[in-house]
Design a protein around this motif. Structure first.
Motif, short mmCIF file in Angstrom:
data_model
loop_
_atom_site.label_atom_id
_atom_site.label_comp_id
_atom_site.label_asym_id
_atom_site.label_seq_id
_atom_site.Cartn_x
_atom_site.Cartn_y
_atom_site.Cartn_z
N CYS A 206 0.20 0.77 7.08
CA CYS A 206 -0.98 1.24 7.79
C CYS A 206 -0.88 0.82 9.24
O CYS A 206 -0.59 -0.34 9.54
N LYS A 207 -1.14 1.74 10.14
CA LYS A 207 -1.03 1.46 11.57
C LYS A 207 -2.15 0.56 12.07
O LYS A 207 -2.00 -0.09 13.10
N SER A 208 -3.27 0.52 11.36
CA SER A 208 -4.40 -0.29 11.81
C SER A 208 -4.08 -1.78 11.64
O SER A 208 -3.20 -2.16 10.87
N ARG A 209 -4.81 -2.62 12.38
CA ARG A 209 -4.54 -4.05 12.39
C ARG A 209 -5.73 -4.87 11.90
O ARG A 209 -5.93 -6.01 12.33
N CYS A 210 -6.53 -4.30 11.00
CA CYS A 210 -7.72 -5.00 10.50
C CYS A 210 -7.32 -6.39 9.99
O CYS A 210 -6.42 -6.52 9.17
N THR A 211 -8.03 -7.41 10.47
CA THR A 211 -7.61 -8.79 10.19
C THR A 211 -7.77 -9.18 8.73
O THR A 211 -7.14 -10.14 8.28
N PHE A 212 -8.63 -8.48 8.00
CA PHE A 212 -8.92 -8.86 6.62
C PHE A 212 -8.05 -8.13 5.61
O PHE A 212 -7.95 -8.55 4.46
N CYS A 213 -7.43 -7.01 5.99
CA CYS A 213 -6.83 -6.10 5.02
C CYS A 213 -5.52 -6.68 4.48
O CYS A 213 -4.60 -7.01 5.24
N LEU A 214 -5.43 -6.78 3.18
CA LEU A 214 -4.36 -7.52 2.53
C LEU A 214 -3.00 -6.85 2.60
O LEU A 214 -2.00 -7.44 3.02
N TRP A 215 -2.92 -5.58 2.15
CA TRP A 215 -1.62 -4.97 1.88
C TRP A 215 -0.74 -4.77 3.12
O TRP A 215 0.44 -5.12 3.08
N PRO A 216 -1.25 -4.24 4.23
CA PRO A 216 -0.36 -4.06 5.38
C PRO A 216 0.20 -5.37 5.92
O PRO A 216 1.30 -5.40 6.49
N GLN A 217 -0.57 -6.46 5.76
CA GLN A 217 -0.14 -7.74 6.33
C GLN A 217 0.79 -8.52 5.39
O GLN A 217 1.35 -9.54 5.79
N THR A 218 0.93 -8.05 4.15
CA THR A 218 1.72 -8.82 3.19
C THR A 218 2.87 -8.04 2.56
O THR A 218 3.97 -8.56 2.43
N VAL A 219 2.63 -6.81 2.16
CA VAL A 219 3.64 -6.05 1.41
C VAL A 219 4.05 -4.76 2.12
O VAL A 219 5.23 -4.47 2.26
N GLY A 220 3.06 -3.97 2.58
CA GLY A 220 3.36 -2.63 3.06
C GLY A 220 3.82 -2.54 4.50
O GLY A 220 4.58 -1.65 4.86
N GLY A 221 3.35 -3.45 5.37
CA GLY A 221 3.71 -3.40 6.77
C GLY A 221 2.81 -2.47 7.58
O GLY A 221 1.96 -1.76 7.04
N HIS A 222 3.02 -2.47 8.88
CA HIS A 222 2.17 -1.69 9.78
C HIS A 222 2.83 -0.38 10.26
O HIS A 222 2.28 0.28 11.13
N ARG A 223 3.97 -0.06 9.69
CA ARG A 223 4.54 1.29 9.93
C ARG A 223 4.21 2.14 8.71
O ARG A 223 4.44 1.72 7.57
N TYR A 224 3.70 3.33 8.95
CA TYR A 224 3.35 4.22 7.85
C TYR A 224 4.60 5.00 7.45
O TYR A 224 5.01 5.94 8.12
N ARG A 225 5.25 4.55 6.36
CA ARG A 225 6.47 5.19 5.86
C ARG A 225 6.07 6.16 4.76
O ARG A 225 5.43 5.76 3.78
N THR A 226 6.46 7.40 4.90
CA THR A 226 5.83 8.43 4.08
C THR A 226 6.83 9.27 3.29
O THR A 226 8.01 9.40 3.66
N ARG A 227 6.31 9.86 2.20
CA ARG A 227 7.03 10.87 1.45
C ARG A 227 6.78 12.23 2.10
O ARG A 227 5.75 12.45 2.75
N SER A 228 7.70 13.15 1.91
CA SER A 228 7.53 14.48 2.48
C SER A 228 6.45 15.25 1.72
O SER A 228 6.22 15.00 0.54
N PRO A 229 5.77 16.18 2.38
CA PRO A 229 4.76 16.99 1.68
C PRO A 229 5.32 17.69 0.44
O PRO A 229 4.63 17.79 -0.58
N GLN A 230 6.57 18.13 0.50
CA GLN A 230 7.17 18.83 -0.63
C GLN A 230 7.38 17.89 -1.81
O GLN A 230 7.20 18.26 -2.98
N HIS A 231 7.75 16.63 -1.51
CA HIS A 231 7.96 15.63 -2.56
C HIS A 231 6.64 15.29 -3.24
O HIS A 231 6.57 15.18 -4.48
N VAL A 232 5.58 15.15 -2.46
CA VAL A 232 4.25 14.88 -3.02
C VAL A 232 3.81 16.04 -3.90
O VAL A 232 3.33 15.85 -5.03
N ALA A 233 3.97 17.25 -3.40
CA ALA A 233 3.55 18.44 -4.15
C ALA A 233 4.32 18.55 -5.47
O ALA A 233 3.75 18.94 -6.50
N ALA A 234 5.60 18.19 -5.44
CA ALA A 234 6.40 18.26 -6.67
C ALA A 234 5.86 17.30 -7.73
O ALA A 234 5.82 17.62 -8.92
N GLU A 235 5.42 16.10 -7.31
CA GLU A 235 4.87 15.16 -8.29
C GLU A 235 3.53 15.65 -8.82
O GLU A 235 3.23 15.48 -10.00
#
Length: 474
Positions: A206-235
């Protein structure tokens, strides 16, 4: 290795696998999908995923299962860690040769401490752990696996080098395969989503820097790494085939609307499939984008407003202006997009007056439903560091929950006590929901749908029980 991925039993109604906000017993019994475990489970051939809380499963069948396992991976969190260690010891007692690892934000930011406090744990995975677990399940020696902290045969704790973040998100297999294999989707329900629903991630970070938010600061990071629209649609196409009974899909990315062109592209793919869907969003999505999303099946947005006070939003680095959130909400109402709004009480800068200001703001913008949480300073977050440095965090309340899994108020300030913050949650709910317009809206919804009437009555009973539990906790 014969591998079991386990979300262990814990407090009754405890949603330990929640990807959104906090792990706790909720106002209305709710269960999110264990997607963080399902993703590595999809990578490990022949594995099994047990999600005990929503399945109502006790320890007996789990202990029987692990007699024939080589490896168990448990998802843990700060609130559930002590109980999860007890579970790990029970597993080791029935199978002393078992290797046990833990994953999740708790062990990602406190790896050595977790191993010191968890004698039966052989390793913990730091940060993003999908391929870390695959390497271990494939039989690689612990010393050769990036991204773990582990205990060797002499009891020494060793930290291996970090694992690189996943860049090609399309390389990950579909979690829907694991849902089909190991879960009963009717066990998962959220008060504001249509039932049955399915939740997946289309990206991490998540690009946001909210001081309380758990996941971007611990596991996911602050870069939004994404699946392609076609890959999402296939699932989603596969999920429709596997689960024709599903009424709604939820995208649990921290902020699905971080990338507006991609959000619109995914929406257009979903529009072709004729599905109903919802997602997490920041309260700044332009009206034109909202219209594209709505025209292609969007039903609801989960929006973190947090506070109606601008200074508090600045204090937590929300990157949001109150007037922008107000205009966004107005646009959603006009376009017929429902909103589940989330608010947090007890954030830095909170006073008795700002609490009432936030309640008035919520009444004014009037989301369809809302949830009110207490500020939770999870280890690894900027809020936790700030609270520790300033003496706002009471060590006696640092576990964030009471003995029954009910969220407590761990933060306090010279001008605002634990008790005042805790009691303000009930005041917020009552002032929001017990207004004539909101009551009329709920009753109208119930009259139009017998199914909705049954659901809302059940939720009403659960909600009043939640308030009783909180009074008992207080």
């Amino acid at each position: 290795m014969r591998t079991l991925f386990l979300q262990p039993p814990t407090f009754d109604g405890f949603d330990g696998g929640a990807g959104s906000r906090y792990q706790a017993r909720r106002e209305i019994k709710s269960f999110w999908y264990p997607t963080w475990l399902a993703q590595p489970a999809a990578l490990v051939e022949g594995s099994r995923l047990i999600d005990a809380p929503p399945a109502g499963m006790g320890m007996e069948p789990i202990l029987e299962d692990v007699k024939n396992r080589d490896l168990v991976v448990l998802h843990t969190s700060t609130p559930s860690f002590a109980k999860d260690v007890q579970v790990a010891q029970m597993l080791k007692d029935v199978n002393p040769n078992l290797k046990i690892g833990m994953v999740g934000a708790k062990v990602a930011v406190q790896p050595e401490e977790s191993l010191l406090k968890g004698a039966p744990i052989d390793f913990v995975a730091r940060n993003e752990f999908d391929y870390t677990i695959k390497d271990i399940a494939d039989g690689r020696d612990f010393k050769d696996v990036d991204g773990i902290t582990w205990r060797n045969k002499d009891g020494e704790i060793i930290a291996n080098r970090d694992r690189a973040m996943i860049e090609d998100m399309d390389s990950l297999p579909f979690v829907t395969e694991v849902y089909k294999r190991d879960l009963r989707i009717e066990d998962y329900f959220i008060g504001y989503l249509m039932h049955p629903y399915i939740s997946i991630y289309t990206g991490r970070g998540c690009k946001s820097r909210c001081t309380f938010c758990l996941w971007p600061q611990t596991v996911g990071g602050h870069r939004y790494r994404t699946r392609s629209p076609q890959h999402v649609a296939a699932e989603i196409r596969l999920a429709k085939q596997y689960f024709p009974q599903v009424k709604e899909f939820f995208f649990d990315d921290d902020t699905f609307t971080d990338d507006l062109p991609r959000a619109e592209a995914i929406a257009r793919e979903l529009g072709k499939l004729g599905v109903t869907w919802s997602c997490n969003a920041k309260a700044n999505v332009p009206r034109d984008t909202l219209k594209v999303l709505r025209d292609n099946g969007l039903r609801l947005l989960l929006v973190g407003y947090e506070s109606g006070n601008q200074q508090i939003l600045h204090n937590i680095k929300k990157g949001m202006r109150v007037e922008v959130a107000r205009e966004f909400t107005k646009n959603c109402h006009e376009l017929g997009i429902k909103i589940h709004g989330t608010f947090i009480l007890g954030l830095p800068g909170e006073t008795k007056e700002t609490i009432q200001e936030t309640i008035r703001f919520a009444q004014e913008i009037n989301p369809h439903t809302l949830q009110v949480s207490l500020a939770a300073p999870y280890p690894g977050t900027a809020l936790h560091k700030q609270a520790t440095e300033n003496g706002w965090l009471d060590a006696n309340n640092a576990e964030l929950l009471d003995d029954n899994g009910v969220q407590i108020a761990p933060l306090h300030y010279p001008h605002l006590s634990h008790t005042e913050i805790f009691s303000s949650v009930e005041d917020f709910y009552k002032k929001f929901y017990f207004r004539a317009p909101k009551i009329a809206s709920i009753l109208g919804e119930m009259v139009r749908s017998p199914q909705m009437m049954k659901r809302r009555l059940r939720e009403g009973v659960e909600f009043f029980q939640f308030l009783k539990n909180r009074k008992d906790a207080a």
